[in-house]
Design a protein around this motif. Structure first.
Motif, PDB file in Angstrom:
ATOM      1  N   ALA A 150      26.972  46.093  36.281  1.00  0.00           N
ATOM      2  CA  ALA A 150      26.196  45.469  37.364  1.00  0.00           C
ATOM      3  C   ALA A 150      27.140  44.999  38.464  1.00  0.00           C
ATOM      4  CB  ALA A 150      25.386  44.309  36.805  1.00  0.00           C
ATOM      5  N   ILE A 151      27.671  45.961  39.180  1.00  0.00           N
ATOM      6  CA  ILE A 151      28.608  45.668  40.263  1.00  0.00           C
ATOM      7  C   ILE A 151      28.042  46.273  41.537  1.00  0.00           C
ATOM      8  CG2 ILE A 151      30.977  45.991  41.092  1.00  0.00           C
ATOM      9  CD1 ILE A 151      31.843  46.324  38.233  1.00  0.00           C
ATOM     10  N   ASP A 152      28.312  45.627  42.640  1.00  0.00           N
ATOM     11  CA  ASP A 152      27.824  46.143  43.912  1.00  0.00           C
ATOM     12  C   ASP A 152      28.640  47.365  44.297  1.00  0.00           C
ATOM     13  OD1 ASP A 152      26.673  46.402  46.365  1.00  0.00           O
ATOM     14  OD2 ASP A 152      26.444  44.237  46.586  1.00  0.00           O
ATOM     15  N   LEU A 159      30.215  47.744  47.870  1.00  0.00           N
ATOM     16  CA  LEU A 159      31.302  46.880  48.332  1.00  0.00           C
ATOM     17  C   LEU A 159      32.568  47.263  47.574  1.00  0.00           C
ATOM     18  CD1 LEU A 159      29.540  43.364  48.220  1.00  0.00           C
ATOM     19  CD2 LEU A 159      29.655  44.946  50.135  1.00  0.00           C
ATOM     20  N   ASN A 160      33.731  46.946  48.153  1.00  0.00           N
ATOM     21  CA  ASN A 160      34.955  47.227  47.403  1.00  0.00           C
ATOM     22  C   ASN A 160      35.244  46.089  46.415  1.00  0.00           C
ATOM     23  OD1 ASN A 160      36.461  45.180  48.700  1.00  0.00           O
ATOM     24  ND2 ASN A 160      37.140  46.559  50.317  1.00  0.00           N
ATOM     25  N   VAL A 161      36.348  46.208  45.689  1.00  0.00           N
ATOM     26  CA  VAL A 161      36.655  45.260  44.610  1.00  0.00           C
ATOM     27  C   VAL A 161      36.727  43.820  45.146  1.00  0.00           C
ATOM     28  CG1 VAL A 161      38.453  44.615  42.951  1.00  0.00           C
ATOM     29  CG2 VAL A 161      37.824  47.016  43.233  1.00  0.00           C
ATOM     30  N   GLU A 162      37.505  43.629  46.190  1.00  0.00           N
ATOM     31  CA  GLU A 162      37.688  42.278  46.741  1.00  0.00           C
ATOM     32  C   GLU A 162      36.378  41.732  47.317  1.00  0.00           C
ATOM     33  OE1 GLU A 162      40.344  42.006  50.077  1.00  0.00           O
ATOM     34  OE2 GLU A 162      40.897  39.947  49.595  1.00  0.00           O
ATOM     35  N   LEU A 179      43.751  43.234  38.906  1.00  0.00           N
ATOM     36  CA  LEU A 179      42.982  44.132  39.766  1.00  0.00           C
ATOM     37  C   LEU A 179      43.362  44.001  41.248  1.00  0.00           C
ATOM     38  CD1 LEU A 179      39.449  43.607  38.174  1.00  0.00           C
ATOM     39  CD2 LEU A 179      40.678  45.766  38.210  1.00  0.00           C
ATOM     40  N   TRP A 180      44.353  43.145  41.517  1.00  0.00           N
ATOM     41  CA  TRP A 180      44.699  42.859  42.907  1.00  0.00           C
ATOM     42  C   TRP A 180      45.135  44.119  43.662  1.00  0.00           C
ATOM     43  CZ3 TRP A 180      43.555  39.908  46.660  1.00  0.00           C
ATOM     44  CH2 TRP A 180      44.399  39.751  47.762  1.00  0.00           C
ATOM     45  N   ASP A 181      45.888  44.984  42.966  1.00  0.00           N
ATOM     46  CA  ASP A 181      46.375  46.203  43.621  1.00  0.00           C
ATOM     47  C   ASP A 181      45.234  47.170  43.960  1.00  0.00           C
ATOM     48  OD1 ASP A 181      48.882  45.217  43.444  1.00  0.00           O
ATOM     49  OD2 ASP A 181      49.429  46.338  41.628  1.00  0.00           O
ATOM     50  N   PHE A 182      44.084  46.941  43.366  1.00  0.00           N
ATOM     51  CA  PHE A 182      42.939  47.840  43.590  1.00  0.00           C
ATOM     52  C   PHE A 182      41.885  47.192  44.480  1.00  0.00           C
ATOM     53  CE2 PHE A 182      44.852  48.534  39.462  1.00  0.00           C
ATOM     54  CZ  PHE A 182      45.107  49.894  39.487  1.00  0.00           C
ATOM     55  N   ARG A 183      42.271  46.098  45.156  1.00  0.00           N
ATOM     56  CA  ARG A 183      41.279  45.292  45.864  1.00  0.00           C
ATOM     57  C   ARG A 183      40.521  46.038  46.962  1.00  0.00           C
ATOM     58  NH1 ARG A 183      46.286  43.981  47.311  1.00  0.00           N
ATOM     59  NH2 ARG A 183      46.852  43.759  49.496  1.00  0.00           N
ATOM     60  N   ARG A 184      41.170  47.034  47.555  1.00  0.00           N
ATOM     61  CA  ARG A 184      40.510  47.770  48.642  1.00  0.00           C
ATOM     62  C   ARG A 184      39.777  49.023  48.140  1.00  0.00           C
ATOM     63  NH1 ARG A 184      41.268  43.742  51.383  1.00  0.00           N
ATOM     64  NH2 ARG A 184      43.042  43.368  52.742  1.00  0.00           N
ATOM     65  N   LYS A 185      39.840  49.252  46.858  1.00  0.00           N
ATOM     66  CA  LYS A 185      39.235  50.466  46.294  1.00  0.00           C
ATOM     67  C   LYS A 185      37.722  50.298  46.172  1.00  0.00           C
ATOM     68  CE  LYS A 185      42.901  52.864  44.560  1.00  0.00           C
ATOM     69  NZ  LYS A 185      43.167  54.220  44.891  1.00  0.00           N
ATOM     70  N   PRO A 186      36.986  51.382  46.417  1.00  0.00           N
ATOM     71  CA  PRO A 186      35.549  51.303  46.132  1.00  0.00           C
ATOM     72  C   PRO A 186      35.358  51.150  44.624  1.00  0.00           C
ATOM     73  CG  PRO A 186      36.136  53.429  47.129  1.00  0.00           C
ATOM     74  CD  PRO A 186      37.410  52.678  46.928  1.00  0.00           C
ATOM     75  N   VAL A 187      34.404  50.346  44.216  1.00  0.00           N
ATOM     76  CA  VAL A 187      34.293  50.075  42.767  1.00  0.00           C
ATOM     77  C   VAL A 187      33.972  51.335  41.961  1.00  0.00           C
ATOM     78  CG1 VAL A 187      33.736  47.629  42.851  1.00  0.00           C
ATOM     79  CG2 VAL A 187      31.913  49.270  43.048  1.00  0.00           C
ATOM     80  N   MET A 188      33.341  52.310  42.618  1.00  0.00           N
ATOM     81  CA  MET A 188      32.990  53.519  41.874  1.00  0.00           C
ATOM     82  C   MET A 188      34.227  54.328  41.468  1.00  0.00           C
ATOM     83  SD  MET A 188      29.970  52.928  41.568  1.00  0.00           S
ATOM     84  CE  MET A 188      29.252  54.286  40.687  1.00  0.00           C
ATOM     85  N   GLY A 241      37.155  50.376  32.044  1.00  0.00           N
ATOM     86  CA  GLY A 241      37.825  49.132  31.668  1.00  0.00           C
ATOM     87  C   GLY A 241      38.027  48.222  32.876  1.00  0.00           C
ATOM     88  N   MET A 242      38.386  48.831  33.997  1.00  0.00           N
ATOM     89  CA  MET A 242      38.598  48.035  35.222  1.00  0.00           C
ATOM     90  C   MET A 242      37.288  47.431  35.704  1.00  0.00           C
ATOM     91  SD  MET A 242      41.088  50.677  37.028  1.00  0.00           S
ATOM     92  CE  MET A 242      42.239  49.980  38.142  1.00  0.00           C
TER      93      MET A 242
END
Lengths: 316, 242
Positions: free
Chosen positions: A91-93, A96-99, A129-138, A143-144
């Motif tokens: 259940a993640i948006d 939106l990206n990770v951050e 997860l900081w290094d992936f903050r700009r990544k799209p959640v998909m 695990g992430m």
């Protein structure tokens, strides 16, 4: 009830269109000083239904349910301010990206943009997860995504966090990683956690008090240690036969149940799990097994686990 | 606190619309194509300004996109469970629906300004300040009506197939059997009946009357009825999320 983080009394939930009794008059309570508790049971036991009632999203037919002393029916908004939930699904948006996912929830919790950014940095760093903050959640791995959901659950220092199968579909290393981070963060935040799981390793690792649910009813409550002791003893013998064992084998072993053997479970008439009580030696237990049937093909002796309690409790 | 939540929810919704170029389509491309169509018809029938007739209709048909958008987004939010995540973070159902109205009202105002300026440049016409103000209220009221209907329908439907079917049918029936392009009385009897069974016809008629500066008791009454319908639908939409 005030010193209970969760109090459930006579709870019944029936899904009306199909008249399915998902929960049948269940009662239990979780004391405030227990940090990790949860409900375990096979698929379809009613775990998610119970969680959705506790988190105030689902209505029920009868009973009394209180979370942190508040009534889930009449004081749902008071509970929601103090509660956080990680759903079984991702259940993640996804838009939106990770951050942004973290910032959005922080803003809903009342933080301003700068505070939300700071919270996002701290929590994403903690969950790696900081290094992936700009990544799209998909684009995240399973695990992430779970770690992101967990990170989100800690925003705003909730008093109680509810997790529905938090490591579902995660590999063993990923699972351990999540459990350790979860435990560390919960101890740091001082929150209470209530988990639904059918992963007995997870229940044994995390939970101080386990409510076993089966077909909508509570069949056992206790700590992993208590339950293992009660149903299995310290050791378990796994026996494999080439030839199918006959019914008299089971009857023969069942006569030893309680005093000498904790439980027996025969699967496909060729695989047998036997819990050995502390008061008898492994050799004696093996002799009992051999006396009841011909020599086994393979044999394994190991420490009793909560999954053995699951085997003993669930009549499948 | 309420304002912070409202801004957070609106920011997220606007980001959705921005990332998926819905805003561009809704505000610029969609109306632009229809204005060109109206302009073409205008040159075919020079005795009366079709574009002047069509601008309120254009605002009405872009409101139908709000219905489709809110229905699809609520479906997405339920399927992804984000709706429950939001509600469990202290957002009330009322605030959630109001945030959508707030967000889409911002877009409505931009849509409205562009439509009025287009009218001014192409046909050299602009209504009085009073008419413009009442027309904006009528437009936002129309948008609330379709937005809340979209939330109610989106909350009820189960499958993506149903959503797509409703989207297609709404495009076909609500837009074409309304007073957006034609005067319903001049249509054949059956089409006229369908057009008058379509709430969009009344929304467009009120906006059109105001655009033509025909501000009588009938228009004020019509506008009041629309606002009343908005309040009822708003109440149902909030209840449907509980």
């Amino acid at each position: 009830m005030r010193n209970m983080s969760i109090f459930v009394n006579g709870l019944t939930k029936i899904y009306k269109p199909y008249n399915v009794k998902a929960l049948d008059n269940i009662s239990f309570s979780i004391s405030e000083n227990i940090m990790f508790s949860g409900v375990a049971g096979p698929n379809g036991a009613g775990k998610t239904t119970l969680l959705n009632i506790v988190n105030t999203l689902l209505d029920f037919d009868s009973g009394d349910v209180r979370v942190l002393g508040y009534d889930v029916k009449t004081e749902k908004h008071k509970i929601r301010k103090r509660l956080s939930m990680v759903f079984q699904e991702h259940a993640i948006d996804s838009l939106l990206n990770v951050e942004e996912n973290i910032i959005f929830i922080a803003r809903l919790r009342g933080y301003n943009l700068n505070e939300s950014r700071q919270i996002a940095k701290e929590i994403l760093e903690f969950f790696d997860l900081w290094d992936f903050r700009r990544k799209p959640v998909m684009s995240l791995s399973g695990g992430m995504m779970r770690r992101l959901q967990l990170a989100r659950a800690f925003i705003g220092n909730p008093e109680i966090i509810i997790l529905d199968e938090p490591t579902l579909g995660i590999d063993p290393i990923g699972k351990r990683d999540i459990w350790i981070r979860l435990k560390k963060k919960v101890l740091e935040a001082g929150a209470r956690v209530f988990i639904a799981t059918n992963d007995m390793e997870e229940a044994e690792f995390l939970l101080e008090k386990i409510v076993f649910l089966y077909k909508g009813q509570i069949i056992e409550i206790g700590s992993a240690k208590e339950l293992i002791n009660k149903y299995c003893g310290l050791t378990v013998i796994e026996v494999m036969y080439n030839e199918p064992v006959n019914d008299s084998f089971e009857t023969c072993l069942e006569s030893l149940l309680g005093k000498k053997l904790g439980f027996i479970k025969v699967r496909e008439k060729s695989y047998v799990i036997i819990g050995v009580r502390e008061n008898i030696s492994i050799n004696d237990a093996l002799e009992y097994v051999k006396s009841c049937a011909h020599n086994p093909t393979s044999l394994k002796i190991r420490r009793a686990l909560l999954s053995d309690v699951f085997e003993a409790l669930i009549k499948v | 606190m309420v304002m912070k939540t409202l801004i957070a929810l609106s920011w997220r919704e606007l980001k959705y619309l921005y990332d998926f170029p819905t805003i561009g389509v809704l505000i610029i491309i969609y109306p632009f194509v229809y204005v060109l169509l109206g302009y073409g018809l205008n040159t075919m029938f020079p005795q009366s300004s079709f574009l002047k007739f069509f601008i309120p209709g254009l605002l009405g048909i872009t409101s139908i996109m709000y219905f489709q958008l809110s229905m699809s987004l609520i479906r997405l939010e339920k399927a992804s469970r984000m709706l429950y995540v939001i509600l469990l973070h202290g957002v009330t159902e009322k605030l959630y629906v109001l945030s959508k109205i707030f967000t889409y009202s911002i877009i409505s105002i931009i849509r409205y300004v562009i439509a009025i300026i287009t009218g001014l440049f192409i046909i050299g016409y602009i209504p009085s300040i009073n008419a413009l103000f009442l027309m904006l209220i009528a437009l936002i009221s129309t948008d609330v009506l379709w937005l809340t209907t979209g939330i109610i329908v989106g909350n009820k439907i189960r499958g993506e197939g149903t959503r797509d079917l409703i989207n297609t049918l709404s495009q076909l029936f609500l837009i074409f059997f309304s007073s957006a392009y034609y005067i319903p009385e001049r249509l054949s009897y059956i089409f006229m009946i369908i057009s008058y069974a379509n709430p969009l016809t009344y929304c467009i008629n009120i906006m059109r009357s105001l655009y033509y500066e025909s501000i009588s008791l009938m228009e004020i009454l019509g506008l009041s009825l629309m606002i009343l319908a908005d309040i009822i639908l708003l109440f149902i939409a909030i209840r449907s999320l509980k």
